[in-house]
Scaffold this active site. Structure first.
Site, short mmCIF file in Angstrom:
data_model
loop_
_atom_site.label_atom_id
_atom_site.label_comp_id
_atom_site.label_asym_id
_atom_site.label_seq_id
_atom_site.Cartn_x
_atom_site.Cartn_y
_atom_site.Cartn_z
N SER A 158 0.80 -1.22 0.00
CA SER A 158 0.00 0.00 0.00
C SER A 158 0.84 1.27 0.00
O SER A 158 0.29 2.36 -0.18
CB SER A 158 -0.95 0.01 1.20
N LYS A 196 1.35 4.13 7.41
CA LYS A 196 0.58 4.98 6.50
C LYS A 196 1.02 6.43 6.66
O LYS A 196 1.68 6.81 7.64
CB LYS A 196 -0.92 4.86 6.78
#
Length: 237
Positions: A158, A196
């Protein structure tokens, strides 16, 4: 003033060196202090160094110098003034410097720093929260600044557009705060650890992926805790 655990570790290291001339292993230190994992020993050693009680010696593999003892110990530690202390040098595996190169010609090269690897971190689908200390990894000293650091192995894709690939090892500076746009280790609901980019939106926190295949996840107040900020990356080819 040292905490009880910091003081106990300093005294344990000093006493072991006096008795055997060999420093205790991380496992021995963990057992002596009653800690559950070796990561706690890493934090205590870093704290002792930052407070000037120990010093890692350059160009000497796994060598540590005890610089001083507390001049006056807190009554709750049951101690007395420590005077007439001579610095001691401990040889062995205690320090955070990697062994020097086997070629004698390489002795001028600065030794690498050693950072504990604390398991895997999700950069994709959720996985379990950060594990205990599994092993160590050597990193260039210039990659590390002030503070405590740890490493995590990346699982998932991701964050590929931020240059972070599945199987990479990320170097994290332990921190509980972050600026908008920082790539962080975020702990969601005390269960899921993920890597993230952090964005604050009012009282909510958004965790952005760096891959268009993944959606931005938004959480309400109190659901996300920052566990550290990305400062470096290691990759094997």
């Amino acid at each position: 003033m040292l905490t009880r655990k910091q003081y106990e570790l300093l005294m344990f290291i000093r006493q072991r060196m006096k008795e055997t001339g060999i420093p205790p292993s991380f496992e021995e230190m963990k057992e002596a202090l009653g800690l559950r994992s070796k990561s706690g020993i890493h934090r205590l050693i870093t704290a002792l160094e930052e407070r000037g009680f120990i010093r890692r010696l350059p160009h000497r593999a796994r060598a540590l110098e005890i610089v001083k003892l507390p001049e006056t110990l807190s009554p709750r530690l049951g101690g007395a003034p420590a005077r007439g202390f001579d610095p001691e040098v401990i040889e062995g595996s205690l320090g955070r410097k990697a062994p020097p190169a086997s070629d004698p010609a390489d002795i001028s090269e600065p030794p690498a720093a050693v950072v504990p690897v604390m398991g895997r971190i999700a950069a994709g689908v959720p996985i379990e929260a950060i594990q205990d200390h599994t092993h160590d990894v050597a990193v260039p000293p210039e990659m590390l600044g002030a503070g405590e650091h740890y490493a995590l192995e990346v699982k998932g894709d991701s964050m590929i557009e931020a240059g972070i690939l599945d199987g990479d090892t990320v170097i994290i500076r332990h921190d509980e705060t972050a600026r908008n746009g920082d790539i962080v280790v975020a702990l969601v609901d005390n269960e899921e650890a993920t890597l993230k980019r952090l964005r604050r939106k009012g009282e909510s926190i958004a965790l952005e992926a760096a891959n268009p295949a993944y959606e931005t996840r938004i959480f309400g107040p109190g659901r996300v805790r920052v566990q550290g900020r990305l400062v470096g990356l290691l990759r094997r080819y």
